[in-house]
Scaffold this active site. Structure first.
Site, short mmCIF file in Angstrom:
data_model
loop_
_atom_site.label_atom_id
_atom_site.label_comp_id
_atom_site.label_asym_id
_atom_site.label_seq_id
_atom_site.Cartn_x
_atom_site.Cartn_y
_atom_site.Cartn_z
N ASP A 131 16.91 -7.17 -4.83
CA ASP A 131 17.04 -8.54 -4.32
C ASP A 131 15.94 -8.78 -3.29
O ASP A 131 15.69 -7.95 -2.42
CB ASP A 131 18.41 -8.73 -3.67
N ASN A 168 11.56 -19.90 0.23
CA ASN A 168 11.42 -21.12 -0.58
C ASN A 168 11.37 -22.36 0.31
O ASN A 168 10.57 -23.28 0.08
CB ASN A 168 12.60 -21.24 -1.54
N ASP A 186 8.09 -19.54 -6.82
CA ASP A 186 7.92 -19.12 -8.23
C ASP A 186 6.83 -18.04 -8.34
O ASP A 186 6.98 -17.06 -9.09
CB ASP A 186 7.54 -20.32 -9.09
N GLU A 194 16.80 -14.64 -7.24
CA GLU A 194 15.83 -13.65 -6.77
C GLU A 194 16.31 -12.22 -7.00
O GLU A 194 15.79 -11.27 -6.42
CB GLU A 194 15.56 -13.86 -5.27
#
Length: 518
Positions: free
Chosen positions: A382, A390, A399, A426
């Site tokens: 993770d 983000n 991305d 993620e």
């Protein structure tokens, strides 16, 4: 838990590598190669039929030439036999005292009968032992002439049992240089001594007329050849060829190999390649040869073969072209289907398999590990503080970060059996079949270090760069527990890694309670 090493698959042998190479070479183009094979088979069948037609044309020509040679042989032997009997009658008559006492006109009529009126008879004579004419078939008073030095006379003089002698072509000085050959027989006295020779001159016009009546095509030829290689007559007629020695020609050597036969060769006289049929005349030192130019033999065959072969070649090329077009279209379709399948199983952002393929693969590997009774390790990866990343860096940067992490994870898997997929958001899951805890931790550390080494700035992280936390679990599927329990242990380990400060690896194995319950 046993520390079991993963057995890498053995290197494929040469035979398997060859088959694999052939599979890669031919299977993608199977339609094209099949069409090409069919076209080649059609061309081969057409070629065989055309070749058989060519052989049939040759066989028909050979049969025709044999018939012509037999006809010419029969005509020549019949006439030579008649002349030979006349010579024998002259030789016998010269030893008959009663005939010798007859007046010359009656003597001529008895000895020569009506043979002097034959169309192609050049002259008929009885010679004494010195070669002088003693009886002339043309006139009552023998013409002056001595033939003591002529081969036909010397042969009969020197060979008591020589029989019928056929001379080489010559130009007769008795008849103004008329081209002729002579037949002669020995006159032997009752006491066995040499008494002269009986001679008949045959005009070569006889052979010329005989051969000219035979049709052999535009460049065919027919020849009468002595067994010593001298040309007696040839059609098409050329005076310079008559009497030529062809004993060194390759065709003549073939004539002498057998009493009769056929073959193809190039003529030494005019350089035309012909099919030859030859026969040795019985009891005569002569060979009759009939030949037809191969260009004439195969002219009709060419008229059929060229258009048929051309049409078949065009059809074959068109068939191959259609096969190629169909092959290209099918490969495009297969590529499109493969791309759709890849899209259905692949996460478009990271290039790893998606959650659906992860579930299928995880169940498959779990069952395989249970059957083989080997360990199965799972990594739950993770990205730390990804929501904050983000929010601060933007979704495009997020991305890009996910794609970079996916590439890092894939690059750290060294064995063909190792597998990675995007779990969602993620989070990523790595499946490591037949790996011990220590080996799984080593892979996890490689992934963690690679992500850390990307050095992607992350202001919201306590490490100021993008990092990842990893939960590791290793279990034995044959003990039971199930796939979801294993995933939960990896997820719990991941939770502990995050709670412990992130950017680290935490291992959680099956508890004793779980094992006892199993």
């Amino acid at each position: 838990m046993a520390d079991t090493e993963y057995a890498m698959p053995s290197e494929p042998g040469p035979t398997r590598r060859v088959f694999a190479h052939l599979h890669r070479l031919f299977v993608p183009h199977l339609i094209f190669y099949t069409g090409l094979a069919i076209a080649m088979i059609l061309l081969l069948l057409c070629g065989l039929l055309l070749y058989q037609g060519r052989m049939d044309a040759r066989e028909r020509a050979r049969t025709t030439l044999e018939n012509l040679a037999q006809m010419a042989e029969w005509d020549i032997e019949r006439n030579v036999e008649i002349y030979s009997l006349s010579l024998q009658a002259i030789a016998d008559g010269q030893n008959d005292p009663a005939i010798k006492r007859l007046p010359m006109d009656l003597r001529r009529e008895v000895l020569f009968d009506r043979s002097t009126t034959a169309k192609y008879l050049g002259g008929i004579y009885a010679l004494d032992e010195h070669g002088n004419i003693v009886v002339d078939g043309a006139v009552d008073q023998p013409r002056e002439g001595n033939f003591a030095d002529h081969p036909f006379f010397t042969f009969q003089r020197d060979h008591p049992n020589g029989g019928l002698f056929v001379s080489a072509p010559y130009r007769s000085h008795m008849r103004g240089g008329s081209p002729s050959i002579s037949l002669s027989r020995r006159i032997t006295r009752p006491d066995g001594s040499f008494g002269g020779a009986a001679v008949i001159a045959i005009k070569l016009e006889y052979f010329h007329d005989l051969f000219s009546r035979l049709t052999l095509g535009r460049r065919g030829s027919i020849s009468l050849i002595e067994t010593n290689g001298l040309m007696v007559m040839r059609q098409p007629y050329d005076p310079s060829i008559i009497g030529r020695d062809i004993s060194r020609a390759s065709t003549f050597r073939r004539f002498m190999d057998a009493p009769e036969g056929s073959f193809s060769d190039t003529a030494s006289i005019d350089g035309v390649r012909r099919l030859y049929v030859f026969r040795h005349l019985e009891n005569l030192p002569l060979i009759i040869m009939v030949a037809e130019a191969e260009s004439d033999i195969y002219a009709t065959w060419y008229d059929r073969a060229v258009p048929i072969g051309s049409v078949m070649a065009i059809l074959a090329i068109g068939f191959v072209g259609l096969s190629l077009l169909l092959d290209v279209q099918m490969r495009k379709r297969h590529r499109a289907e493969a791309e759709l399948q890849a899209l259905a199983r692949t996460d478009g952002l990271t290039g790893l398999d998606n959650r659906r393929m992860l579930d299928v693969t995880l169940v498959r590997e779990w069952r395989r590990a249970a059957r083989a009774r080997h360990a199965l390790s799972l990594l739950f990866v993770d990205i730390d503080h990804f929501k904050a990343y983000n929010d601060t860096q933007g979704h495009q940067a997020g991305d890009d970060a996910l794609a970079a992490v996916g590439h890092c994870i894939a690059g750290c898997l060294r064995r063909p059996a190792d597998y990675a997929a995007r779990y969602g958001g993620e989070e990523f899951v790595v499946i490591l079949p037949d790996q011990t805890v220590q080996s799984a931790v080593a892979v996890a550390e490689s992934i963690r270090a690679s992500i850390h080494a990307l050095d992607i700035p992350h202001p919201a992280s306590e490490y100021a760069r993008l990092t990842a936390s990893i939960g590791v679990t290793t279990c034995m599927p044959e003990w039971g527990g199930g796939v979801q329990a294993a995933l939960k242990r990896a997820d719990d380990a991941l939770y502990r890694a995050k709670a412990g400060g992130r950017n680290q690896i935490v291992v959680q194995v099956e508890s004793r309670h779980e094992r006892k319950r199993a």
